[in-house]
Structures are given as C-alpha cells and as structure tokens.
Design an enzyme around this catalytic site. Structure first.
Site, PDB file in Angstrom:
ATOM      1  N   SER A   1       0.805  -1.225   0.000  1.00  0.00           N
ATOM      2  CA  SER A   1       0.000   0.000   0.000  1.00  0.00           C
ATOM      3  C   SER A   1       0.836   1.273   0.000  1.00  0.00           C
ATOM      4  CB  SER A   1      -0.941   0.013   1.210  1.00  0.00           C
ATOM      5  OG  SER A   1      -0.200   0.075   2.418  1.00  0.00           O
TER       6      SER A   1
ATOM      7  N   ASP B   1      -1.786  -9.647   8.312  1.00  0.00           N
ATOM      8  CA  ASP B   1      -0.652  -9.558   9.228  1.00  0.00           C
ATOM      9  C   ASP B   1       0.286 -10.690   8.836  1.00  0.00           C
ATOM     10  OD1 ASP B   1       1.200  -9.526  11.252  1.00  0.00           O
ATOM     11  OD2 ASP B   1      -0.211  -9.942  12.876  1.00  0.00           O
ATOM     12  N   VAL B   2       1.393 -10.371   8.165  1.00  0.00           N
ATOM     13  CA  VAL B   2       2.267 -11.427   7.656  1.00  0.00           C
ATOM     14  C   VAL B   2       2.922 -12.225   8.766  1.00  0.00           C
ATOM     15  CG1 VAL B   2       2.727 -10.290   5.445  1.00  0.00           C
ATOM     16  CG2 VAL B   2       4.237  -9.849   7.410  1.00  0.00           C
TER      17      VAL B   2
ATOM     18  N   ASN C   1       7.375  -8.347   0.406  1.00  0.00           N
ATOM     19  CA  ASN C   1       7.984  -7.032   0.622  1.00  0.00           C
ATOM     20  C   ASN C   1       7.719  -6.455   2.015  1.00  0.00           C
ATOM     21  OD1 ASN C   1       8.857  -4.135  -0.411  1.00  0.00           O
ATOM     22  ND2 ASN C   1       6.802  -3.919   0.460  1.00  0.00           N
TER      23      ASN C   1
ATOM     24  N   SER D   1      17.605  -5.848   1.818  1.00  0.00           N
ATOM     25  CA  SER D   1      18.174  -4.502   1.959  1.00  0.00           C
ATOM     26  C   SER D   1      19.690  -4.617   1.911  1.00  0.00           C
ATOM     27  CB  SER D   1      17.750  -3.888   3.294  1.00  0.00           C
ATOM     28  OG  SER D   1      18.378  -2.634   3.509  1.00  0.00           O
TER      29      SER D   1
ATOM     30  N   TYR E   1      16.896  -4.913  12.637  1.00  0.00           N
ATOM     31  CA  TYR E   1      16.460  -4.819  11.242  1.00  0.00           C
ATOM     32  C   TYR E   1      17.492  -5.465  10.315  1.00  0.00           C
ATOM     33  CZ  TYR E   1      15.464  -2.648   6.706  1.00  0.00           C
ATOM     34  OH  TYR E   1      15.201  -2.434   5.367  1.00  0.00           O
TER      35      TYR E   1
ATOM     36  N   ALA F   1      19.688  -7.714  10.984  1.00  0.00           N
ATOM     37  CA  ALA F   1      19.694  -9.164  11.163  1.00  0.00           C
ATOM     38  C   ALA F   1      18.539  -9.806  10.405  1.00  0.00           C
ATOM     39  CB  ALA F   1      19.604  -9.505  12.651  1.00  0.00           C
TER      40      ALA F   1
END
Length: 259
Positions: free
Chosen positions: A16, A64-65, A91, A143, A157, A159
């Site tokens: 979104s 909610d993944v 993603n 990333s 993040y 990790a």
C-alpha cells in the site's frame, strides 16, 4: 523484448505504500492482476484506487504477515479473485530504531516476526499456487542494511534482512523441482513517503553518499522485481540484486570526494 506478464496474478505484501507500492505499480503497468496486502485498510483503499489507473485488475486485503492463518487467507483471496498466483513479492517490513543496549525482547521479536518470519509465512501460504502456475516466481525485498552495511539503531532490522538472504538460498534448492524461483532485491537509499518531513538538507546529505548523486525511486525497485518475475529470468534462483546507485562501492568518503 521480454515475454509479457499481462494477466498474471501477483501478490505484493506491504503493497500500500513505499517500495511495495512501487513494485505493485510497475506490475500493474505491465498488465498484471495485482493483490496488495497490508495492515492499514485506508492505505490499501487509496493505493488500490491509484493502481487501477493502469487499467489492471487490482484487489486488496488486510493481512498480518507475522500470522500464518492471515497469510493463508491472503493467498485464498488472490486465488478467488484471479484464479491462481504466479508471483509473490514478499515485501512487507518494518524498521523501528533501537540501540542494542536499549532493545527489548519485544522489539526484537516484532522485527524478526514481520520481516523474516513474515517472509517465510507468505511463501508457505502461496507456495501450492505458485507451483500450480508452472512458472512461479518469488521476489523478496531485503536490503543492503544487514547483508552488506550497518547502521546504528538497526541491528535487529539488519539481522532480519540478512536472514532473508540465508532463507532464499536453501529455499531456492527446495523449490527448484517445483519450477518456482526465489530471488531478492536489496535496495539502498530509496525515496519514499517515510522520508517526507526530514527536510531538503537531510535528503541532500543522503544523496551525497550515492555515486549516482540521487536517491533511488520505488519504481527502480519495482523494475528489478519485474525482471525476476519474467519468463526470461527462469534460470535465476537463490540470487540477490543490489539496487543502490553504487552506494556500497566507495571505500571511504574520500573516494566520493575524488569524484
């Protein structure tokens, strides 16, 4: 010329806004049917309306993944709407800051649950349908932070993003007999709405660390994801692609000054 992916079914988690919206936009412009998934119903509605301007069929679903049953409902929604799933763009991600000495167990668990476990759960939920498509594609948004670089406050993040790359390498071996590929895009500094309000000076400093002299666009990531989803990329799996304008290349600030 790449084979058209028009009318193929694409699921984009975290679709979104930000990079996810850029990915969804590129696929919609290519004629794919797109399901965007996220946690904010209002944001999903606004994004869906904008994506439909491309003329493609667009659906949205709250998910909610970090919750496997929620991921299964997402996959069911895509199959009901489009008849199957050809591409999953995993993603969805969060990036709260927390210094190591202050990080709570809850903060660590939240980031790993959404960014890493959420990737695995989304893949598991979509996998039977990706296999049935005969040309299933999975594209994970990792990333440069974690696998290549570091940044204070983002150890959890980083990790989670490194974990995604470890995951795709073995997943690629397991999925190859099913004719499903899995690859990752690794964005550098990308201009998203999350940077709004930081001021032009801040954005200019960020851009100055990139040899190409600008921040990337969300569409830059979307085009890389689209490539991984094409028939022509069928022999690529377990790989990762850095899209950062050369950000990780200089060995020091002096190298940039020499330019």
């Amino acid at each position: 010329m790449f084979t058209s992916i028009a009318h193929r079914s694409v699921v984009v988690t975290g679709g979104s806004k930000g990079i996810g919206f850029g990915i969804a936009s590129v696929f919609a412009a290519a004629g794919a049917n797109v399901l965007i998934a996220g946690r904010d119903q209002g944001a999903l509605r606004r994004a869906s309306e904008e994506l439909r301007d491309h003329g493609s069929q667009v659906e949205s679903v709250v998910v909610d993944v970090a919750d496997p049953p929620s991921c299964r409902r997402m996959a069911d929604h895509a199959v009901e709407a489009f008849g199957g799933i050809d591409v999953l763009c995993a993603n969805a991600g969060i990036f709260p800051t927390a210094r190591l000495e202050d990080m709570s167990a809850e903060q660590l668990e939240e980031v790993l649950s959404v960014n890493f476990k959420g990737t695995v759960y989304a893949v598991q939920a979509c996998l039977p349908h990706l296999e049935a498509s005969g040309h299933g594609r999975i594209v994970v948004t990792s990333s440069i932070t974690g696998p290549i670089t570091g940044y204070p406050g983002w150890s959890h993040y980083g990790a989670s993003k490194a974990a995604q790359l470890g995951f795709i390498r073995t997943a690629a071996m397991e999925l190859a007999p099913k004719k499903v590929t899995i690859n990752a895009v690794m964005p550098g500094n990308i201009m998203t709405e999350g940077l709004d309000g930081l001021g032009q000076d801040y954005l200019d400093r960020m851009a100055s660390s990139v040899p190409m002299g600008r921040l990337g666009s969300v569409e830059d990531i979307g085009h890389a994801a689209l490539f991984f989803a094409t028939d022509e990329a069928r022999y690529l799996t377990g790989q990762s692609l850095v899209i950062d304008g050369g950000q990780v290349l200089p060995e020091s600030l002096m190298a940039l000054e020499e330019m």
